[in-house]
Design an enzyme around this catalytic site. Structure first.
Site, PDB file in Angstrom:
ATOM      1  N   TYR A 141       0.845  -1.204   0.000  1.00  0.00           N
ATOM      2  CA  TYR A 141       0.000   0.000   0.000  1.00  0.00           C
ATOM      3  C   TYR A 141       0.883   1.259   0.000  1.00  0.00           C
ATOM      4  O   TYR A 141       0.746   2.131  -0.863  1.00  0.00           O
ATOM      5  CB  TYR A 141      -0.930  -0.010   1.217  1.00  0.00           C
ATOM      6  CG  TYR A 141      -1.571   1.328   1.464  1.00  0.00           C
ATOM      7  CD1 TYR A 141      -2.450   1.881   0.529  1.00  0.00           C
ATOM      8  CD2 TYR A 141      -1.280   2.073   2.618  1.00  0.00           C
ATOM      9  CE1 TYR A 141      -3.015   3.135   0.741  1.00  0.00           C
ATOM     10  CE2 TYR A 141      -1.845   3.314   2.830  1.00  0.00           C
ATOM     11  CZ  TYR A 141      -2.707   3.838   1.890  1.00  0.00           C
ATOM     12  OH  TYR A 141      -3.254   5.087   2.097  1.00  0.00           O
ATOM     13  N   HIS A 189     -10.793   0.350  11.065  1.00  0.00           N
ATOM     14  CA  HIS A 189     -10.257   1.514  11.786  1.00  0.00           C
ATOM     15  C   HIS A 189     -10.778   1.609  13.214  1.00  0.00           C
ATOM     16  O   HIS A 189     -11.925   1.278  13.508  1.00  0.00           O
ATOM     17  CB  HIS A 189     -10.578   2.803  11.013  1.00  0.00           C
ATOM     18  CG  HIS A 189      -9.847   2.870   9.720  1.00  0.00           C
ATOM     19  ND1 HIS A 189     -10.428   2.542   8.519  1.00  0.00           N
ATOM     20  CD2 HIS A 189      -8.566   3.172   9.443  1.00  0.00           C
ATOM     21  CE1 HIS A 189      -9.533   2.663   7.562  1.00  0.00           C
ATOM     22  NE2 HIS A 189      -8.388   3.037   8.091  1.00  0.00           N
TER      23      HIS A 189
END
Ligand code: UDP
Length: 330
Positions: A141, A189
């Site tokens: 990423y 998250h």
């Protein structure tokens, strides 16, 4: 300015669309809704359900709309998945972004604002992080974001592209009126998971390690409000008037906040208890990450409105209280 917002139905992109409107600009959204939510985009905003790898569709948009600036938020951003499915990340985050750049440049659009990440720095030797520290990502990423940063430099030098890259720390919070907010599927998250656990909609929050060398043993992160991030994207427009501008900025508050402090703020703001389980460290989580954002503050006059975790969490709660299940709550 007429601004093409790639990924404008996603978490940060949709907040930026609202900030653009508030500042008197005209957003046009391109999003393939692979992760974004159509409901996050105001009905008044032109919307194109298009994949950024589709050069024919992009050419048509650039031909029909007189775009001044392109903003790019349309990336996949699950670090763990990027390790197990790297090509998914290289194809979308890098290749498709190059297709977008190619199309815009062909149509004479030369201003670009790019969402990058603190994950491009990898494991840092000192904190807070400043922009000129070495970038050595430790997962695909971060690597895809760095690859685009490098390509942008070449395009600024070789083709007069003017660009700004913003390296975000932990985007958090929601629109002040709670109308839009954070909703990922799957959700990984901390803040939405903590609210979900508190509201009884998700299992107990797993705390990934409490044996880190930090004051309370949990990881420190720099949570920055999503509207503050968005405002930086607009504040940079003036700088993009300079042909070949190549700009890099960290965006964070500089305030390290632990996982436990986030949970305390969630409990205080919501009046609910967050059930937690302690578990082992999550692979790839550095103990502490926080930004020095002096460069953005000095050069752009950017000043985050939200400087500590509690007011950020207050905005997040307005969203999660209203839409406990996110956009699927009508
Ligand atoms: N975290 C946690 N439990 C969770 C999700 C996250 O303890 O279910 C921790 C994670 O280890 C990190 C912090 O919360 O220290 C922020 O993680 P998040 O995934 O929100 O953002 P990241 O820092 O990975 O970009």
């Amino acid at each position: 300015m007429k601004v093409l917002v790639a990924g404008g139905a996603g978490y940060i992109g949709s907040h930026c669309v609202r900030q653009l409107i508030a500042a008197g600009h005209k957003p046009v959204v391109v999003d393939n809704l692979s992760y974004g939510h159509k409901a996050a985009v105001p009905d008044t905003v032109p919307f194109h359900d298009v994949n950024l790898g589709d050069s024919v569709a992009l050419d048509r948009i650039f031909k029909n709309e007189q775009i001044d600036v392109v903003m790019h938020f349309a990336a996949f951003a699950y670090v763990g998945e990027s390790v197990t499915k790297p090509l998914k990340y290289y194809i979308n985050n890098t290749s498709a972004t190059y297709t977008l750049l190619d199309s815009m440049l062909k149509h004479g659009v030369k201003k670009f604002v790019f969402s990058s990440t603190c994950a491009t720095y990898g494991i840092v030797k000192s904190l807070p992080i400043v922009e000129d520290m070495p970038q050595a990502p430790i997962n695909p990423y971060g690597q895809t974001k760095l690859d685009v940063e490098i390509a942008l430099k070449a395009l600024a030098y070789g083709q007069g592209l003017s660009f700004a890259t913003f390296r975000y720390f932990n985007a958090a919070g929601a629109a002040e009126d709670g109308s839009i907010g954070e909703d990922h599927n799957p959700e990984t998250h901390l803040i939405p998971l903590a609210f979900g656990a508190a509201q009884g909609l998700r299992p107990a929050l797993q705390i990934f390690g409490d044996d880190y060398p930090t004051p309370d043993g949990t990881c420190l992160r720099d949570y920055v409000h999503v509207d503050d991030l968005s405002r930086a994207h607009i504040a940079v427009f003036e700088k993009l008037e300079q042909p070949g501008a190549a700009l890099f900025y960290n965006l964070g508050t500089g305030q390290p906040t632990s996982v436990r402090e986030v949970i305390t703020a969630v409990e205080k703001v919501s009046g609910l208890k967050v059930p937690v389980n302690y578990t082992t460290r999550r692979e790839g989580d550095p103990p502490a990450l926080y930004a020095n954002s002096t460069k953005a503050q000095t050069e752009l006059g950017w000043k985050p409105k939200y400087l500590s975790i509690e007011p950020i969490i207050e905005t997040a709660w307005r969203w999660h209280e209203r839409k406990p299940k996110g956009y699927q709550d009508r």
